[in-house]
Enzyme design. Structure first.
Site, PDB file in Angstrom:
ATOM      1  N   HIS A  93       0.830  -0.826   0.404  1.00 37.17           N
ATOM      2  CA  HIS A  93       0.150   0.063  -0.204  1.00 37.17           C
ATOM      3  C   HIS A  93       0.640   1.123  -0.156  1.00 37.17           C
ATOM      4  CE1 HIS A  93      -3.775  -2.040   0.729  1.00 37.17           C
ATOM      5  NE2 HIS A  93      -3.092  -2.880   1.482  1.00 37.17           N
ATOM      6  N   ASP A 108      -0.278  -5.720   4.584  1.00 40.30           N
ATOM      7  CA  ASP A 108      -1.224  -7.169   4.133  1.00 40.30           C
ATOM      8  C   ASP A 108      -0.992  -6.203   3.153  1.00 40.30           C
ATOM      9  OD1 ASP A 108      -1.663  -3.824   4.991  1.00 40.30           O
ATOM     10  OD2 ASP A 108      -4.218  -4.710   3.478  1.00 40.30           O
ATOM     11  N   GLU A 109      -1.218  -7.648   2.082  1.00 45.73           N
ATOM     12  CA  GLU A 109      -1.395  -7.154   0.814  1.00 45.73           C
ATOM     13  C   GLU A 109      -0.336  -6.652  -0.385  1.00 45.73           C
ATOM     14  OE1 GLU A 109      -6.662  -6.283   0.053  1.00 45.73           O
ATOM     15  OE2 GLU A 109      -5.374  -4.277   0.722  1.00 45.73           O
ATOM     16  N   VAL A 110       0.786  -7.330   0.349  1.00 52.51           N
ATOM     17  CA  VAL A 110       1.578  -6.780  -0.854  1.00 52.51           C
ATOM     18  C   VAL A 110       2.270  -7.690  -1.841  1.00 52.51           C
ATOM     19  CG1 VAL A 110       4.395  -6.898  -0.439  1.00 52.51           C
ATOM     20  CG2 VAL A 110       2.968  -6.760   1.418  1.00 52.51           C
TER      21      VAL A 110
END
Length: 368
Positions: free
Chosen positions: A23, A152-154
């Protein structure tokens, strides 16, 4: 600083999230050199670009910038806590002089004030003068510097498309992106501890990466926040880590399918009925579940609907978390639960909050 001071004066712990290394689009505005060089290498949703960019975990500049940001936050936290304590002690002095009892207001008609620690603070009972004494004022503001470092969400595809990162991984014997994420987390946690942070929180992906890599790089006191599904809570506690539960299948407010009943009936400390593990495997797990958080993500919310999305569904989860006596009680089995929420919804309306209705009806009485 204003938020921190307001919270510290009320013994509310603010957990600041700095979401790294994913992000990361906004980081590139000020420090483009610390982003992985993957822009343009893969199709990106223009509305979701923040998810597609990641920090470069192989350059020292990344850690220099992150360390500076964490240091600034620590300084702001210390200043806010100090200002709040000074204000609270000043109020205690005023109450003391008004009561005519000097500075010794140790006796409390409401019970012991408790002892503060880095992890919890007991709420002091009301002093005889009606306000806190100096010791209590100190306890109210002695809260640890709490950090959430995301994880998260790398987008591993971003790292994979950066030839410099790929070359560094080969040269340093790093065999997977899960392992690379673990190395980043270990460095980030050291930076957080260096500026006085307590236990650091990460999203569940950091735990999953550790499982995939065959070893957890996160410190033993790491707190993991679960969001993709409630079944992961037990897996993390069995590994000995603390958990904050925010599973999307129960506590995501942006999902209309999560009704107030769905939110009420989820208990993160309850043993899943589908569990095939022997009960002794879950022994002590409840002590590692620190609590929960209902999540209101902003993709479909703005000032026009935010309050209606949050209330009263979030209030249903709050009763579940705060009321141990309600453990195991289903919303459909006790009509008093709905009546309490309906009354609370009317109370919110009377105070200017645009809380949504639970069912057709009206507020039969006025609340103040």
């Amino acid at each position: 600083r204003g938020v921190l001071a307001y919270a510290a004066a009320r013994a509310v712990r603010v957990v600041i999230e700095i979401d790294v290394p994913g992000h990361a689009a906004s980081w590139g505005r000020g420090y483009p050199g610390i982003l992985a060089k993957c822009a343009g290498s893969a199709p990106r949703d223009p509305h979701d670009v923040a998810k597609d960019l990641a920090l470069d975990p192989t350059t020292e500049a990344t850690y220099e910038v992150l360390g500076g940001v964490l240091g600034d936050l620590s300084e702001a936290f210390s200043e806010a806590s100090g200002a709040a304590e000074a204000s609270a002690v000043g109020e205690a002095d005023k109450a003391s002089h008004a009561d005519g009892s000097g500075s010794n207001l140790g006796a409390s008609s409401g019970g012991s004030s408790g002892t503060s620690s880095s992890s919890s603070i007991k709420s002091p009972g009301p002093a005889q003068s009606g306000g806190p004494n100096k010791k209590e004022a100190h306890q109210l503001t002695e809260l640890p510097f709490s950090l959430h470092l995301g994880g998260d969400e790398v987008r591993y595809s971003c790292w994979g498309n950066d030839t410099g990162i790929a070359s560094w991984m080969r040269a340093n014997g790093v065999g997977s992106h899960d392992e690379l994420l673990g190395l980043f987390v270990a460095r980030a946690q050291k930076l957080a501890k260096a500026v006085g942070a307590g236990a650091v929180t990460h999203w569940e992906e950091v735990f999953k990466a550790g499982v995939a890599a065959g070893r957890q790089s996160a410190a033993a006191d790491t707190i993991f926040q679960v969001w993709t599904g409630s079944e992961l809570v037990g897996e993390i506690t069995r590994a000995g880590y603390s958990v904050v539960a925010s599973p999307m299948d129960h506590w995501f407010l942006d999902l209309p399918s999560n009704t107030w009943e769905t939110m009420y009936e989820y208990d993160p400390a309850a043993r899943p009925p589908s569990s095939s593990l022997p009960e002794e495997k879950d022994a002590g797990a409840e002590d590692l579940i620190l609590g929960g958080e209902v999540a209101m993500w902003g993709e479909v919310a703005d000032a026009s609907n935010l309050e209606a999305l949050v209330h009263p569904r979030a209030d249903a989860a709050a009763e579940r978390l705060w009321s141990r006596a309600q453990r195991g009680v289903q919303a459909s089995a006790d009509p008093e639960i709905a009546r309490r929420l309906e009354a609370h919804r009317c109370r919110l309306l009377s105070r200017g909050f645009a809380a949504a209705p639970l069912a057709p009806g009206f507020c039969a009485r006025a609340y103040v």
